[in-house]
Design an enzyme around this catalytic site. Structure first.
Site, PDB file in Angstrom:
ATOM      1  CG  ASP A   1      -1.853   0.883   1.298  1.00  0.00           C
ATOM      2  OD1 ASP A   1      -2.748   1.978  -0.179  1.00  0.00           O
ATOM      3  OD2 ASP A   1      -3.151   1.310   2.119  1.00  0.00           O
TER       4      ASP A   1
ATOM      5  NE  ARG B   1      -4.822   0.970  -0.812  1.00  0.00           N
ATOM      6  CZ  ARG B   1      -5.367   0.575   0.315  1.00  0.00           C
ATOM      7  NH1 ARG B   1      -7.318   0.970  -0.029  1.00  0.00           N
ATOM      8  NH2 ARG B   1      -5.689   0.913   1.638  1.00  0.00           N
TER       9      ARG B   1
END
Length: 770
Positions: free
Chosen positions: A313, A381
């Protein structure tokens, strides 16, 4: 492993691309464009590049066929051609929200789902096709790895700015069931009897582990608790080795389904490999080991294939506010892509080194060999299009670039090492040659289309094969939910993942209906009609448009990492609702959640669900308002305290320590995983109740002051300074109150601008000037 025809073709394509890129490099080197240093950074192609980011690109570039200058020229073109459209899409969000606010003010207490739908169509918020039954297409993404296309399994999300956490999550493809049972409350809390290993707890662990084996790999004439010896014998069908189980009483058993025995390896530790529902389980047998000595058949461990995919992330779980932070994020991702990432840390007085696990190699029963990945398939992400960063600026006035474009370009640049198999360790991530970008906070199909066009441009200037960059769609904003068929139509040849991010989705729901009236308490919102319809709608649309067997249908996070017994009893429901993956907070949780995928045949569930009645759009448009006006003073006070405590507890660590996601004690001292999504809900909830005079500004301040005392007690060992002793000036307190008092004005209720402002101030060592 020998290269396949696909690998050879892939490498030839890269060879052709490199010849072209070498020509481009020579042309640029001969051009009159010259790098120049100034006080702010290095200027290349009209971009002002900060020193940490410049160094990161110089580290990533070797081996890609592109020099740093080539990267920056390509990125400059991307910024030039996409920045204006990025701004236009953000303005479109604001324009639509202003129209919705006006509509709700004019229809206060007098709206309905039908009126909402009619109005949203009139203003262009709803885009055809809005329902999958009227959509005339099927998802057709190609070149996906089986971890996302065909094998249901748990999914981890990890902040990629932390090397140790990132490596743990990457290596969480395999996890010890014995450790997971021993160290959690999954089989009841452990009342430790002795220091070190507790044999009594060990016996309890084996009882539950053997039940797992009995349930999913049953024997013909015995239970695993009776087995005293595992034997590999010749003479099976077609010369296949056969696995025989013997008991103390001399009973011989086989697997009821012999095809579940798929591999073995011999050595100091004998390993036996089973397979069920696409997932592998490894029995490790070593009667001379500490644990093996305690088991009648010498079982040392039972290792489950667990997190098949991990999202690294760059977004909600990190606190990357400047060039230094972003460079760390990018270089850690680069280390994962070229296999070089490692870290050292101290544990119990010893220095340990962690790196990426190697693949696992087995013999097959029919005399062949089998290699299984030792690591999760890594997805990344990026941030949403609403984020900007001054780590790179452009134009005469040094405007920050869209951070999502920088994330896309750099993470794909780093991933090119994986596609080119540049790892010195021989490790690879995507065996099918794909880069998996999870894209959050998109609002509707026009934004999805914009993002996909940026994918095309990045593929071109980085020299990546066409359509090698795939998209995971976070269905976490209301305009994406109600337009999901149209979003999937735009992305039908690149989408690999659709996920219901119910936390951010709740925050956006509150912000969208901000002026329609006071919303329900949070538990009421969670149980409201829209939430149930939203979860079902996501599955219905995805299945009817052909995502089954092509990509993942995901569900959200289990937020209580210390409550594994609850997770085991409840999270299985998400698979029965059609999910092929769901988020868990730790590698241990992934191993325990993997049990559910052995229990539920997800692909069969999805096939049944394809034919059910479709969730209704009008249900999704049913606003979670407190129409009954049943909020008593005690309920309001408790809700406010819960929100304030959650906000302060999270923001204090974010601002003072730069921790984007961690286990934070809630108001009852239960550790919950918190990130910006939960912050968005709580801050928007208070802002809504303030707007509609359910609570007062003075009440909010006094509640935060009261909660600051509790937070100080909970943070005693965290290194966070006292909030209560410096309540008026502490930057975390000021940020928390600003999130609430400016909540109605924050675009879509996003928290990043305020968090970044105060965190940067703390990093720079001074207060915030308003």
């Amino acid at each position: 492993m020998k290269p396949t025809n696909k690998d050879i073709s892939f490498n030839r394509n890269f060879s052709r691309l490199h010849k072209l890129l070498a020509h481009v490099t020579r042309a640029r080197d001969a051009s009159s464009m010259v790098e120049r240093e100034n006080t702010n950074g290095t200027v290349i192609a009209g971009l002002n590049i900060s020193e940490p980011i410049r160094r990161a690109i110089e580290e990533i570039a070797p081996g890609t066929g592109l020099g740093p200058n080539d990267f920056w020229h390509g990125f400059a073109d991307l910024v030039r051609d996409f920045s204006e459209r990025n701004s236009q899409l953000l303005e479109e969000r604001d324009t639509l929200q202003r129209k919705i606010d006006k509509f709700h003010e004019e229809h206060l207490g007098n709206s309905s789902p039908e009126k909402e739908e009619k109005f949203l169509r009139e203003i262009g918020y709803l885009t055809e096709p809005t329902e999958s039954k009227t959509a005339h297409f099927q998802i057709e993404t190609r070149g996906l790895d089986p971890e996302v296309s065909s094998v249901p399994a748990p999914q981890l999300v990890v902040p990629v700015d932390n090397e140790r956490y990132a490596l743990n999550a990457a290596n969480a493809r395999w996890g010890s069931l014995l450790d997971a049972y021993y160290g959690t409350d999954a089989i009841g809390r452990h009342e430790r009897q002795t220091k070190g290993y507790d044999p009594q707890r060990g016996k309890e662990v084996f009882v539950h582990a053997e039940r797992f084996l009995d349930e999913h790999f049953p024997l013909t004439h015995a239970k695993y608790a009776d087995v005293t010896k595992f034997e590999l014998v010749d003479g099976g069908y077609n010369g296949r080795k056969e696995l025989v189980f013997r008991t103390k009483e001399g009973v011989t058993s086989l697997l009821q389904n012999p095809q579940q025995f798929v591999g073995y390896s011999l050595g100091k530790v004998t390993k036996i490999l089973f397979k069920n529902n696409g997932l592998h389980v490894e029995l490790q047998i070593d009667p001379n080991s500490r644990i093996g000595k305690t088991h009648r058949a010498g079982i040392k461990d039972i290792v489950l294939e667990s997190a098949l995919t991990t999202i690294c992330d760059c977004e909600d779980s990190v606190a990357a506010v400047d060039a230094e932070d972003k460079a760390k994020v990018y270089l850690n991702w680069f280390g994962l892509m070229n296999g070089s990432l490692s870290t050292e840390f101290k544990k119990q007085g010893r220095v340990l080194r962690r790196s990426l696990n190697k693949d696992r190699v087995f013999n097959t029963p029919n005399g062949g060999s089998l290699t299984l990945p030792g690591r999760a398939l890594l997805l990344v992400r990026n941030v949403g299009i609403h984020m900007y960063t001054d780590a790179v600026t452009h134009g005469r006035d040094n405007k920050p670039v869209p951070e999502g474009l920088l994330d896309l370009a750099v993470t794909c640049f780093a991933a090119k090492h994986d596609l080119m198999r540049n790892s010195d360790t021989g490790l690879c991530n995507s065996r099918s040659g794909s880069v998996y970008i999870v894209k959050p906070k998109m609002h509707g199909p026009r934004e999805v289309e914009f993002v996909l066009k940026s994918f095309e441009r990045v593929e071109a200037f980085l020299g990546l094969p066409e359509k090698s960059v795939k998209i995971g769609i976070m269905d976490e904003e209301r305009r994406t939910t109600v337009n999901l068929p149209a979003c999937l139509n735009v992305a039908k040849d690149r989408v690999f993942f659709v996920n219901t991010g119910f936390l951010d989705r709740t925050g956006d729901e509150i912000h969208t209906c901000m002026r329609a009236g006071p919303v329900l308490p949070k538990e009421g919102i969670k149980r409201a009609v829209w939430k149930t319809a939203y979860e079902a709608w996501n599955v219905d649309v995805s299945l009817k448009l052909g995502l089954k067997g092509v990509g993942q249908i995901g569900k959200g996070m289990w937020a209580a990492p210390d409550r594994m017994a609850d997770m085991l009893s409840k999270k299985v429901s998400e698979l029965k609702q059609g999910a092929s993956t769901a988020w868990v907070p730790s590698p241990t949780a992934a191993t325990l959640h993997a049990i559910h995928y052995h229990r539920v045949k997800v692909l069969e569930v999805q096939e049944r669900l394809r034919n059910r009645a479709h969730a209704a759009l009008t249900h999704i448009l049913t606003l979670p308002l407190n129409r009954e006006n049943m909020l008593d003073g005690e309920t309001v006070a408790k809700e406010l305290e819960n929100n304030a405590q959650g906000i302060l507890g999270y923001v204090a660590r974010w601002i003072h320590k730069g921790v984007g996601c961690s286990k934070i004690p809630d108001i009852h001292n239960i550790g919950l995983m918190e990130d910006r999504a939960t912050l968005r809900i709580s801050s928007q909830h208070i802002a809504n109740w303030l707007l509609h005079r359910v609570i007062t500004r003075e009440q909010v301040i006094e509640t935060f002051r009261k909660m600051a005392v509790l937070i100080d007690r909970q943070n005693q060992k965290s290194g966070v300074p006292s909030l209560a002793n410096n309540f008026e000036k502490d930057p975390a307190v000021r940020a928390s109150l600003e999130l609430v008092f400016e909540g109605t004005k924050s675009p879509n209720g996003y928290t990043e601008p305020i968090l970044h402002k105060y965190r940067r101030s703390v990093k720079q060592g001074h207060g915030v000037n308003n």
